[in-house]
Scaffold this active site. Structure first.
Site, PDB file in Angstrom:
ATOM      1  CG  ASN A   1      -1.694   1.229   1.457  1.00  0.00           C
ATOM      2  OD1 ASN A   1      -1.773   2.065   0.558  1.00  0.00           O
ATOM      3  ND2 ASN A   1      -2.298   1.368   2.635  1.00  0.00           N
ATOM      4  CD1 TRP A   2       3.806   1.336  -2.785  1.00  0.00           C
ATOM      5  CD2 TRP A   2       3.750   2.511  -4.682  1.00  0.00           C
ATOM      6  NE1 TRP A   2       4.689   0.754  -3.653  1.00  0.00           N
ATOM      7  CE2 TRP A   2       4.676   1.453  -4.833  1.00  0.00           C
ATOM      8  CE3 TRP A   2       3.553   3.373  -5.756  1.00  0.00           C
ATOM      9  CZ2 TRP A   2       5.394   1.250  -6.017  1.00  0.00           C
ATOM     10  CZ3 TRP A   2       4.272   3.167  -6.935  1.00  0.00           C
ATOM     11  CH2 TRP A   2       5.181   2.118  -7.055  1.00  0.00           C
ATOM     12  CE  LYS A   3       0.143   3.234   4.889  1.00  0.00           C
ATOM     13  NZ  LYS A   3       0.181   3.377   6.315  1.00  0.00           N
TER      14      LYS A   3
ATOM     15  CG  HIS B   1      -5.687   1.759   5.599  1.00  0.00           C
ATOM     16  ND1 HIS B   1      -5.206   2.660   6.520  1.00  0.00           N
ATOM     17  CD2 HIS B   1      -4.672   0.896   5.337  1.00  0.00           C
ATOM     18  CE1 HIS B   1      -3.952   2.352   6.798  1.00  0.00           C
ATOM     19  NE2 HIS B   1      -3.601   1.289   6.090  1.00  0.00           N
TER      20      HIS B   1
ATOM     21  CD  GLU C   1      -2.617   5.352   7.145  1.00  0.00           C
ATOM     22  OE1 GLU C   1      -2.614   5.457   5.906  1.00  0.00           O
ATOM     23  OE2 GLU C   1      -1.667   4.858   7.784  1.00  0.00           O
TER      24      GLU C   1
ATOM     25  CD  GLU D   1      -3.337  -2.727   7.666  1.00  0.00           C
ATOM     26  OE1 GLU D   1      -2.216  -2.901   7.199  1.00  0.00           O
ATOM     27  OE2 GLU D   1      -4.043  -1.743   7.401  1.00  0.00           O
TER      28      GLU D   1
ATOM     29  N   GLY E   1       2.852   1.922  10.868  1.00  0.00           N
ATOM     30  CA  GLY E   1       3.837   2.984  10.669  1.00  0.00           C
ATOM     31  C   GLY E   1       4.589   3.379  11.931  1.00  0.00           C
TER      32      GLY E   1
ATOM     33  CB  SER F   1       5.617  -1.983  11.918  1.00  0.00           C
ATOM     34  OG  SER F   1       5.174  -0.663  12.197  1.00  0.00           O
TER      35      SER F   1
ATOM     36  N   GLY G   1       2.844  -1.204   4.312  1.00  0.00           N
ATOM     37  CA  GLY G   1       2.854   0.218   3.981  1.00  0.00           C
ATOM     38  C   GLY G   1       4.266   0.674   3.664  1.00  0.00           C
ATOM     39  N   GLY G   2       4.918   1.273   4.663  1.00  0.00           N
ATOM     40  CA  GLY G   2       6.237   1.885   4.469  1.00  0.00           C
ATOM     41  C   GLY G   2       7.238   1.000   3.741  1.00  0.00           C
TER      42      GLY G   2
HETATM   43  C1  PEP Z   1      -0.693  -0.030   6.353  1.00  0.00           C
HETATM   44  O1  PEP Z   1      -0.912   1.158   6.399  1.00  0.00           O
HETATM   45  O2  PEP Z   1      -1.511  -0.778   5.805  1.00  0.00           O
HETATM   46  C2  PEP Z   1       0.522  -0.515   6.976  1.00  0.00           C
HETATM   47  C3  PEP Z   1       0.557  -1.751   7.362  1.00  0.00           C
HETATM   48  O3  PEP Z   1       1.553   0.388   7.121  1.00  0.00           O
HETATM   49  P1  PEP Z   1       3.029   0.081   7.714  1.00  0.00           P
HETATM   50  O4  PEP Z   1       3.486  -1.208   7.065  1.00  0.00           O
HETATM   51  O5  PEP Z   1       3.847   1.237   7.296  1.00  0.00           O
HETATM   52  O6  PEP Z   1       2.874  -0.070   9.189  1.00  0.00           O
END
Ligand code: PEP
Length: 253
Positions: free
Chosen positions: A10-12, A93, A95, A164, A170, A210, A231-232
């Site tokens: 997920n590049w957000k 999500h 966010e 999640e 993050g 993470s 994500g990241g």
């Molecule tokens: C996400 O936002 O779906 C996520 C898992 O982010 P991160 O891997 O950066 O925690």
């Protein structure tokens, strides 16, 4: 039938055309690691470009409108993302739930619209730290899923759930393997209640929060963890595909 681990990036709100080289690199590596199913969800503006650059991986969106068209300034519909090349959409999500007040009802409406438009869906769920510390994490996630999951016959193929924990997204923190195993076992039970023995067992349940190459092996080796939403660590092909490699290592044969 056991499904391949599913690793979704997920590049957000990250990425311009300069990042297409990362998508190409992910695709090339995915062609060499067929034990794992790899997908990327870039921002809307890159869906079409990524779709044109890749051969193996699936491209998806990070959200969609529940409406097919009309006077909804700034929204993007399912037919639009499908036309751009998306095969799936991430919904609910945290966010979006936290930042834009998205309710379970809205997530469900978006899921219905996405399925109607021929897309697969990844439905996200997860608790805050406060809820976990109050000992209510499983009840909260169960309620969230009961109200967000779409009803359909062939859920095994079309629905994926991503657990999640919000406090792990993050932040560099991850849930313990025992906590992940307990939550995923609860989610599996709920999926079987919702979709029946066969379809409920087929729905993949991803873990997100993470995930990185260093912890991916342990997390992805946890019972009922069918992959990861990343994500990241999905922003560079090398890191992302090292997670996919760790996922492949958990598969026999
Ligand atoms: C996400 O936002 O779906 C996520 C898992 O982010 P991160 O891997 O950066 O925690």
């Amino acid at each position: 039938m056991a499904q391949r681990p599913y690793i979704v990036g997920n590049w957000k709100m990250n990425g311009t055309r300069a990042m297409l080289s990362e998508a190409r690199a992910v695709d090339r590596a995915a062609q060499r690691h067929m034990k794992v199913e790899v997908a990327l969800a870039p921002p809307y503006t890159l869906i079409h470009a990524v779709h044109r650059e890749v051969e193996q991986i699936w491209v998806g969106a990070q959200d969609c409108s529940p409406n097919p068209d009309g006077a909804h300034t700034g929204d993007i519909s399912v037919p639009m993302i499908a036309d751009a090349g998306a095969k799936f959409v991430i919904l609910g999500h945290s966010e979006r739930r936290q930042g834009y007040g998205e309710t379970n009802k809205l997530v469900r409406a978006k899921a219905d619209a996405a399925l109607e438009g021929g897309l697969r869906v990844i439905i996200c769920c997860g608790e805050t730290l406060e809820t976990r510390e109050a000992g209510k994490a499983e009840a909260f996630v169960a309620d969230q899923l009961k109200a967000s999951l779409p009803k359909l016959e062939d859920a095994g193929e079309k629905v994926t759930v991503a657990y999640e924990p919000i406090w792990a997204i993050g932040t560099g923190k991850t849930a313990t393997v025992d906590d992940i195993a307990a939550m995923h076992a609860m989610i599996r039970k709920l999926l079987i209640e919702t979709y029946g023995e066969e379809q409920g067992a087929e729905v993949r349940v991803l873990y997100g929060g993470s995930v990185k190459p260093e912890n991916a092996g342990e997390i992805l080796g946890t019972p009922e963890v069918g992959g990861a939403l990343v994500g990241g660590a999905s922003l560079t092909a090398e890191t992302f595909m090292n997670i996919a490699l760790a996922a492949g290592d958990t598969v026999e044969g």
